[in-house]
Design an enzyme around this catalytic site. Structure first.
Site, short mmCIF file in Angstrom:
data_model
loop_
_atom_site.label_atom_id
_atom_site.label_comp_id
_atom_site.label_asym_id
_atom_site.label_seq_id
_atom_site.Cartn_x
_atom_site.Cartn_y
_atom_site.Cartn_z
N CYS A 132 0.85 -1.20 0.00
CA CYS A 132 0.00 0.00 0.00
C CYS A 132 0.88 1.24 0.00
O CYS A 132 0.88 1.99 -0.95
CB CYS A 132 -0.93 0.00 1.20
N GLU B 164 4.11 1.02 2.14
CA GLU B 164 5.28 0.68 2.94
C GLU B 164 6.55 0.99 2.18
O GLU B 164 6.61 0.87 0.96
CB GLU B 164 5.29 -0.81 3.29
#
Length: 180
Positions: free
Chosen positions: A76, A78
């Site tokens: 997402c 990270e």
């Protein structure tokens, strides 16, 4: 290669795996415009990330400059040092929920159960610093639980769900640098 991948994303309208571009102050205008041309179509791809900010975050995490420059964003949002580490989702840490528990003496208002530490109710905090201290206690409490849970999950994955192909992609040099 980046331009070719952008062409594929535009033509195929690939949603999964999600695509992203890393933009830095050194990115050519032509590359940025090509990415924006795809974004303008409205199908939500590619995501844009600030390369310089990613490098700073990886350096802050203790990565070497070389590993930080080879890293980027994935999943997402990270950040990671590609080729030197792997990570997987082991759950989320909900700071908003921790604040709710802090304001309600550790009680979950939805379940009416004590799930946190008894640190007082909102009206018990005479100063803002009292709230901050109570919140810190709750965060530390739940962070400890989260870390213990992560350790169980990671041991379970290592034992029962090994990923040999991913292991092939992690550089041996990283482990040697770490003395492993």
């Amino acid at each position: 290669m980046s331009y070719i991948l952008l062409d594929v994303i535009k033509e195929m309208r690939i949603l999964q795996p999600s695509s992203m571009v890393q933009i830095s102050k050194k990115s050519p205008d032509r590359f940025i415009h090509k990415a924006l041309d795809i974004i303008r179509t409205g199908f939500g791809q590619p995501s844009c990330f600030n390369t310089d900010a990613i490098i700073q975050e990886l350096l802050r995490q203790g990565k070497s400059l070389i590993d930080a420059r080879n890293g980027g964003a994935s999943g997402c949002v990270e950040t990671g040092a590609f080729g030197t580490e792997a990570y997987w989702l082991t759950g989320y840490f909900n700071l908003s929920k921790v604040l709710e528990l802090t304001l309600n003496n550790g009680f979950d208002k939805r379940t009416n159960k004590l799930v946190g530490l008894k640190t007082g109710y909102a009206y018990d905090y005479k100063q803002f610093d009292d709230l901050v201290d109570a919140f810190r206690f709750q965060v530390n409490h739940f962070a400890d639980i989260k870390i213990r849970g992560n350790n169980v999950i990671e041991k379970t994955f290592a034992t029962w769900l090994p990923v040999p192909f991913l292991s092939l992609l992690v550089e041996r040099l990283y482990f040697e640098r770490q003395g492993l």
